[in-house]
Design a protein around this motif. Structure first.
Motif, PDB file in Angstrom:
ATOM      1  N   UNK A   1       0.989   6.623  -6.883  1.00 17.68           N
ATOM      2  CA  UNK A   1       0.005   7.750  -7.208  1.00 17.68           C
ATOM      3  C   UNK A   1       0.425   9.134  -7.021  1.00 17.68           C
ATOM      4  N   UNK A   2       1.368   9.557  -6.165  1.00 18.61           N
ATOM      5  CA  UNK A   2       1.829  10.678  -5.840  1.00 18.61           C
ATOM      6  C   UNK A   2       3.082  10.924  -6.730  1.00 18.61           C
ATOM      7  N   UNK A   3       3.763  10.107  -7.186  1.00 15.07           N
ATOM      8  CA  UNK A   3       4.613  10.281  -8.152  1.00 15.07           C
ATOM      9  C   UNK A   3       3.877  10.697  -9.742  1.00 15.07           C
ATOM     10  N   UNK A   4       2.481  10.083  -9.932  1.00 15.02           N
ATOM     11  CA  UNK A   4       1.888  10.387 -11.043  1.00 15.02           C
ATOM     12  C   UNK A   4       1.334  11.660 -10.980  1.00 15.02           C
ATOM     13  N   UNK A   5       0.912  12.016 -10.058  1.00 16.46           N
ATOM     14  CA  UNK A   5       0.452  13.427  -9.733  1.00 16.46           C
ATOM     15  C   UNK A   5       1.399  14.579  -9.911  1.00 16.46           C
ATOM     16  N   UNK A   6       2.690  14.185  -9.287  1.00 21.32           N
ATOM     17  CA  UNK A   6       3.582  15.288  -9.549  1.00 21.32           C
ATOM     18  C   UNK A   6       4.316  15.233 -10.810  1.00 21.32           C
ATOM     19  N   UNK A   7       4.306  14.091 -11.692  1.00 24.31           N
ATOM     20  CA  UNK A   7       4.570  14.294 -13.129  1.00 24.31           C
ATOM     21  C   UNK A   7       3.857  14.731 -13.916  1.00 24.31           C
ATOM     22  N   UNK A   8       2.422  14.796 -13.557  1.00 23.70           N
ATOM     23  CA  UNK A   8       1.413  15.654 -14.327  1.00 23.70           C
ATOM     24  C   UNK A   8       1.686  17.130 -14.287  1.00 23.70           C
ATOM     25  N   UNK A   9       1.517  17.223 -12.850  1.00 23.77           N
ATOM     26  CA  UNK A   9       1.657  18.908 -12.369  1.00 23.77           C
ATOM     27  C   UNK A   9       2.997  19.276 -13.244  1.00 23.77           C
TER      28      UNK A   9
ATOM     29  N   UNK B   1       0.662  -1.100  -0.039  1.00 21.62           N
ATOM     30  CA  UNK B   1       0.149  -0.228  -0.049  1.00 21.62           C
ATOM     31  C   UNK B   1       0.988   1.399  -0.005  1.00 21.62           C
ATOM     32  N   UNK B   2       1.934   1.433   0.657  1.00 18.20           N
ATOM     33  CA  UNK B   2       2.879   2.527   0.835  1.00 18.20           C
ATOM     34  C   UNK B   2       3.363   2.723  -0.626  1.00 18.20           C
ATOM     35  N   UNK B   3       3.813   1.564  -1.224  1.00 18.48           N
ATOM     36  CA  UNK B   3       4.405   1.656  -2.745  1.00 18.48           C
ATOM     37  C   UNK B   3       3.352   2.281  -3.783  1.00 18.48           C
ATOM     38  N   UNK B   4       2.037   1.825  -3.363  1.00 15.64           N
ATOM     39  CA  UNK B   4       1.054   2.409  -4.380  1.00 15.64           C
ATOM     40  C   UNK B   4       0.873   3.971  -4.305  1.00 15.64           C
ATOM     41  N   UNK B   5       0.725   4.107  -2.902  1.00 12.51           N
ATOM     42  CA  UNK B   5       0.508   5.655  -2.448  1.00 12.51           C
ATOM     43  C   UNK B   5       1.788   6.430  -3.075  1.00 12.51           C
ATOM     44  N   UNK B   6       2.806   6.039  -3.190  1.00  7.55           N
ATOM     45  CA  UNK B   6       4.099   6.618  -3.638  1.00  7.55           C
ATOM     46  C   UNK B   6       3.914   6.608  -5.260  1.00  7.55           C
TER      47      UNK B   6
END
Length: 346
Positions: free
Chosen positions: A213-221, A206-211
Motif C-alpha cells: 500500500x505504501x509503494x502504491x501511494x509512493x508510485x502515484x505521488x 500484514x507487513x507485506x500488504x502495508x508495504x
C-alpha cells in the motif's frame, strides 16, 4: 368653299394602321462580384480534417529539421517517465508475490500426542467440513519428522531417538486471508476434540500488504510529480516556439484566424514531443530490464527461488504512450493558451 364630308385635306400624312409598340424598359445591368454561399457541413468537415493532417505533418517536419535539440527534449521527458513506470512494474510484481503469499497463508492444527492416525483422519474430515476451510492436508508424525530432518540436515542426530516426539498435524488452507476471519476459524478449530493447538501467523502477510500500500501511494505521488515535470518541459519548449513565430501569429490573426486555428500546430508539436518521450521511455525500460535480469535471476537462484523482472506488455506500453502523448498535448495547450492571451495584432 366647304369640303365634302369624308375627304382628307391635301398634304396630310396618311395615318398608320399598325399598333403602337410599348415603350421599352431600360435593361438592368447584370450583377457582378462575389455572392454569399453557405458551405455544406461535409465540406467543412473535409477542410477541418485536411487542416489537421497538414498541421500534424508540418509539426513533425519542424521537429525533424532540428533533431538534436528535439531529441534532448524527448529524452528529458523519457527520464521523467521511466521512474514511475519502473515503480509500476515493481508493484505489479509485488501484487503477484502477494497473491502467491495469500495462497501460502495457512493454519496448522497440531493434534494431541495420543491421537492415532485413524483418529487424525476423522479430525481432518471434521475440519474440512467447516465452511471457511478451502482445503486440508494431513501431515503424519513420521512425515513431519522426515521433513524436519531434511530441512535442518540433522538425520544422524535424531536417528537415535526411541520415540517420535512430533504429533500428527493438519495444514488448513482458509477460503479468506482476512485476519479477523482467520482468527475466528482458528478459535473454532481449537474447540474440536483432539486438537491440541492451532498456530496462526499473519504478521508477515500484514507487513507485506502495508508495504505494498505504501509503494502504491509512493508510485502515484511520483507519477503526479514527474507528470508535472513533463508538462513543464513541454510547456517551456512550446513557449519558445511561440515566441519565435510571434510575428507570423500576429499576421495570421490580423486576417481573421481564430485561436483554435493558431493553437493547432503547437498542440501537434506537444503531442509529438510526448509520443517521442514515451517511445524513448519504453527503450530505457527494456534496456534496464535486460541489464538487471541476469543479476536478479542469480540472486533469486541463490535463495532457491526463481524470479524474473516484469516487462511491459502491449497494454502497458499502450497506456504509457497514451499518457505521455496526452501530457505533451496538455503542456502545449497550457503554454499556447497563456501566450495567445497576451498577443494582440497591431
Amino acid at each position: 368653299m366647304k369640303r365634302p364630308t369624308g375627304q382628307k385635306p391635301k398634304g396630310a400624312a396618311p395615318r398608320s394602321t399598325r399598333p403602337r409598340a410599348a415603350p421599352q424598359q431600360p435593361q438592368r445591368p447584370a450583377q457582378r462580384g462575389a455572392r454569399a454561399q453557405q458551405p455544406r457541413r461535409s465540406s467543412r468537415l473535409r477542410a477541418w480534417a485536411r487542416h489537421h493532417r497538414a498541421m500534424a505533418l508540418d509539426s513533425l517536419q519542424r521537429l525533424i529539421r532540428y533533431p538534436l535539440g528535439n531529441l534532448l527534449t524527448m529524452l528529458a521527458i523519457a527520464i521523467a517517465l521511466v521512474l514511475p513506470a519502473a515503480l509500476w512494474l515493481t508493484l505489479d510484481s509485488a501484487r503477484l508475490l502477494d497473491a502467491e503469499l495469500d495462497d501460502s497463508a495457512t493454519l496448522t492444527a497440531y493434534l494431541e500426542i495420543s491421537v492415532e492416525l485413524p483418529e487424525a483422519k476423522r479430525i481432518e474430515q471434521a475440519v474440512s467440513a467447516d465452511e471457511a476451510v478451502q482445503g486440508t492436508r494431513l501431515v503424519s508424525a513420521e512425515q513431519g519428522m522426515a521433513d524436519f530432518q531434511q530441512s535442518l540436515g540433522v538425520e544422524d542426530a535424531l536417528s537415535g531417538l526411541d520415540d517420535n516426539p512430533l504429533p500428527h498435524s493438519i495444514v488448513v488452507r482458509p477460503g479468506s486471508v482476512d485476519p479477523e476471519l482467520m482468527q475466528a476459524l482458528a478459535e473454532r478449530l481449537d474447540d474440536i476434540a483432539g486438537v491440541d493447538e492451532v498456530r496462526l501467523d499473519l504478521a508477515w502477510v500484514e507487513r507485506l500488504r502495508h508495504l505494498a500500500a505504501l509503494g502504491t501511494r509512493v508510485a502515484l505521488a511520483l507519477g503526479v510529480l514527474f507528470g508535472l515535470g513533463v508538462l513543464l518541459v513541454v510547456g517551456n519548449t512550446i513557449r519558445l516556439s511561440v515566441e519565435s513565430r510571434r510575428r507570423e501569429i500576429e499576421v495570421v490573426m490580423l486576417i481573421g484566424a481564430t485561436h483554435a486555428f493558431v493553437r493547432r500546430p503547437f498542440l501537434y508539436s506537444g503531442a509529438w514531443y510526448g509520443f517521442g518521450g514515451g517511445v524513448l521511455a519504453l527503450g530505457l525500460l527494456s534496456l534496464g530490464n535486460h541489464w538487471l535480469s541476469l543479476p536478479v535471476a542469480a540472486l533469486a537462484e541463490s535463495y532457491g527461488a526463481s524470479f524474473s523482472l516484469p516487462r511491459l506488455d502491449f497494454t502497458g506500453s499502450t497506456i504509457l504512450l497514451s499518457c505521455s502523448t496526452l501530457l505533451g498535448w496538455l503542456g502545449a495547450w497550457l503554454a499556447v493558451s497563456r501566450h495567445l492571451a497576451s498577443i494582440r495584432p497591431r
